[in-house]
Design a protein around this motif. Sequence first.
Motif, mmCIF file in Angstrom:
data_model
loop_
_atom_site.group_PDB
_atom_site.id
_atom_site.type_symbol
_atom_site.label_atom_id
_atom_site.label_comp_id
_atom_site.label_asym_id
_atom_site.label_seq_id
_atom_site.Cartn_x
_atom_site.Cartn_y
_atom_site.Cartn_z
ATOM 1 N N ILE A 78 0.844 -1.192 0.000
ATOM 2 C CA ILE A 78 0.000 0.000 0.000
ATOM 3 C C ILE A 78 0.882 1.245 0.000
ATOM 4 C CG2 ILE A 78 -1.625 1.342 1.389
ATOM 5 C CD1 ILE A 78 -2.797 -1.280 2.380
ATOM 6 N N GLU A 79 1.947 1.204 0.808
ATOM 7 C CA GLU A 79 2.867 2.345 0.862
ATOM 8 C C GLU A 79 3.556 2.552 -0.484
ATOM 9 O OE1 GLU A 79 5.410 1.377 4.130
ATOM 10 O OE2 GLU A 79 3.802 1.531 5.610
ATOM 11 N N ASN A 80 3.984 1.459 -1.121
ATOM 12 C CA ASN A 80 4.600 1.562 -2.448
ATOM 13 C C ASN A 80 3.598 2.114 -3.468
ATOM 14 O OD1 ASN A 80 6.867 0.374 -1.297
ATOM 15 N ND2 ASN A 80 6.373 -1.670 -2.043
ATOM 16 N N ALA A 81 2.349 1.650 -3.369
ATOM 17 C CA ALA A 81 1.308 2.152 -4.268
ATOM 18 C C ALA A 81 1.097 3.647 -4.058
ATOM 19 C CB ALA A 81 0.006 1.392 -4.040
ATOM 20 N N GLY A 82 1.171 4.087 -2.803
ATOM 21 C CA GLY A 82 1.036 5.509 -2.508
ATOM 22 C C GLY A 82 2.112 6.339 -3.178
ATOM 23 N N VAL A 83 3.360 5.867 -3.112
ATOM 24 C CA VAL A 83 4.462 6.553 -3.802
ATOM 25 C C VAL A 83 4.168 6.636 -5.296
ATOM 26 C CG1 VAL A 83 6.919 6.438 -4.408
ATOM 27 C CG2 VAL A 83 6.187 5.857 -2.087
ATOM 28 N N ALA A 84 3.713 5.515 -5.871
ATOM 29 C CA ALA A 84 3.449 5.463 -7.314
ATOM 30 C C ALA A 84 2.313 6.409 -7.708
ATOM 31 C CB ALA A 84 3.129 4.032 -7.733
ATOM 32 N N ILE A 85 1.242 6.448 -6.902
ATOM 33 C CA ILE A 85 0.111 7.331 -7.231
ATOM 34 C C ILE A 85 0.556 8.792 -7.181
ATOM 35 C CG2 ILE A 85 -2.195 8.106 -6.560
ATOM 36 C CD1 ILE A 85 -2.579 5.268 -5.315
ATOM 37 N N GLN A 86 1.334 9.148 -6.154
ATOM 38 C CA GLN A 86 1.799 10.529 -6.062
ATOM 39 C C GLN A 86 2.732 10.876 -7.222
ATOM 40 O OE1 GLN A 86 0.581 12.750 -4.030
ATOM 41 N NE2 GLN A 86 1.926 14.447 -4.616
ATOM 42 N N LEU A 87 3.575 9.921 -7.628
ATOM 43 C CA LEU A 87 4.428 10.135 -8.802
ATOM 44 C C LEU A 87 3.578 10.334 -10.056
ATOM 45 C CD1 LEU A 87 7.330 7.538 -8.320
ATOM 46 C CD2 LEU A 87 7.612 10.015 -8.581
ATOM 47 N N PHE A 88 2.547 9.517 -10.196
ATOM 48 C CA PHE A 88 1.646 9.644 -11.345
ATOM 49 C C PHE A 88 0.991 11.019 -11.349
ATOM 50 C CE2 PHE A 88 -2.742 8.684 -13.086
ATOM 51 C CZ PHE A 88 -2.350 8.696 -14.416
ATOM 52 N N TYR A 89 0.542 11.464 -10.173
ATOM 53 C CA TYR A 89 -0.054 12.798 -10.054
ATOM 54 C C TYR A 89 0.943 13.889 -10.448
ATOM 55 C CZ TYR A 89 -1.641 17.080 -7.773
ATOM 56 O OH TYR A 89 -1.986 18.387 -7.513
ATOM 57 N N GLU A 90 2.171 13.791 -9.927
ATOM 58 C CA GLU A 90 3.201 14.801 -10.237
ATOM 59 C C GLU A 90 3.523 14.797 -11.739
ATOM 60 O OE1 GLU A 90 4.564 16.866 -8.007
ATOM 61 O OE2 GLU A 90 4.172 15.964 -6.052
ATOM 62 N N TYR A 91 3.560 13.616 -12.333
ATOM 63 C CA TYR A 91 3.842 13.519 -13.769
ATOM 64 C C TYR A 91 2.722 14.182 -14.574
ATOM 65 C CZ TYR A 91 4.781 11.617 -18.405
ATOM 66 O OH TYR A 91 5.016 11.491 -19.751
ATOM 67 N N CYS A 92 1.476 13.915 -14.184
ATOM 68 C CA CYS A 92 0.338 14.530 -14.873
ATOM 69 C C CYS A 92 0.426 16.051 -14.791
ATOM 70 C CB CYS A 92 -0.978 14.040 -14.268
ATOM 71 S SG CYS A 92 -1.361 12.300 -14.625
ATOM 72 N N GLN A 93 0.824 16.560 -13.630
ATOM 73 C CA GLN A 93 0.978 18.008 -13.471
ATOM 74 C C GLN A 93 2.052 18.548 -14.429
ATOM 75 O OE1 GLN A 93 -1.873 18.491 -11.510
ATOM 76 N NE2 GLN A 93 -0.708 20.030 -10.405
ATOM 77 N N LEU A 94 3.157 17.819 -14.534
ATOM 78 C CA LEU A 94 4.284 18.272 -15.356
ATOM 79 C C LEU A 94 3.940 18.338 -16.836
ATOM 80 C CD1 LEU A 94 7.440 16.438 -13.920
ATOM 81 C CD2 LEU A 94 7.046 18.903 -13.967
#
Length: 434
Positions: free
Chosen positions: A265-281
Amino acid sequence: MALTIEEAIDWIHSRLHFGSRPGLDRVEALLARLDHPENKVPVIHIAGTNGKGSTVSYLQAMLQEAGVTVGTFTSPYIESFNERIAVNGRPIADEALINLVERVQPLVAQMDQEEAIAGITEFELLTALGLLYFLEVSVDVAVVEVGLGGLLDSTNVVSPRLTAITTIGMDHTDILGETIEEIAAQKAGILKKGIPAVLGNISDDALAVIDQIANQQQVKAAHFDQEYEVHYRHPDSQWGEVFDFYNEVGKIPELVTPLLGKHQIENAGVAIQLFYEYCQLVKLPFKEKSVREGLKKTLWPARMERVSQEPLVVLDGAHNEHAIQRLTENLKKEFSDYRIRILFSALETKDISSMLSQLLALPNAEIYLTSFDYPKALQLENNYQQLNEQRITVVSLWPFGLVELLEQADSDDLILVTGSLYFVSEVRKLIKKM
């Protein structure tokens, strides 16, 4: 005459005897001869003691759901060597790998004649091959997993759009340092000036070092339990985990991952936040559907992977102390009512006694200690059995030990294969053939 795929892979493996030698000189020299693909491929760079691989898999699946063409560079492989370089989850084709090898062979031969850059290692070579491939097939982004550490790892030649550090634990202390702070400083070596980062569930002492380096590099970092959160929800009898995710956008409820364990779950959280940051970029819509469907479709073999229901057989490549700690937490939570019969092997470069002691702390566990055909594999003559002669049984040939465990298993047994990922992948191949 063209190489066969076996010859191409054998040549890559022939660089293994140069070992692991931290430093960027050799890989930079090869990349310069290839016209610097590392500067032309958009990269998300992921470091961490554990959790890198599943984070890469989660992120790749979410990006793909969003229509992004995504390359992945990972190690080690589980089923085929080509997995290490993949696009949209598909390993590099034999023909493409052969072509890359034939192009770099003469360059490596030239480098071997120059003392300062001779002896490029297998991992350094693969790093260059992967980046060249990603450039030539025009991926939108490549998700690159650090091999060892960060600062001096050969992947640290990339020009990332985003970085992440999943976890910090005591591993590779002979190379990275003997304290958690020294190891954290090495991992934080991937942070680049002004490039956003996502940080996983990291202990305060390690996080203090990372935050200091992030501040020096003017890195905007998203912290676990601060800028983003994951809240565990108990799953309804399914294999996997259910959780809620929160960040500045709000809440995404009842996300499901097929990977078992709180750490997933913690790893998934990192991945979701990375996905969010990438979408922003890149100005891509951050859609809940991409998150939800991506997580559901994530595959990560040999990490709490159930390969048989009757008898219940689980594979988990918990290859160091930190990973074993996470594994035992999962076993206490999920399998306290089972008799756990553990087929274990690891590399002598790890603290095997500590790993076994953690497993022995499980009152319902029995350990079947074995070895396998790999450099630096566990040596049975080192008498690890003395840790607990009643609960540790030595198995000289693991295939026979596995068959015996499978034949003896009943409905109250969990057969767990763990330790080195190289070992677990060998066992996985045999089980898949049965």
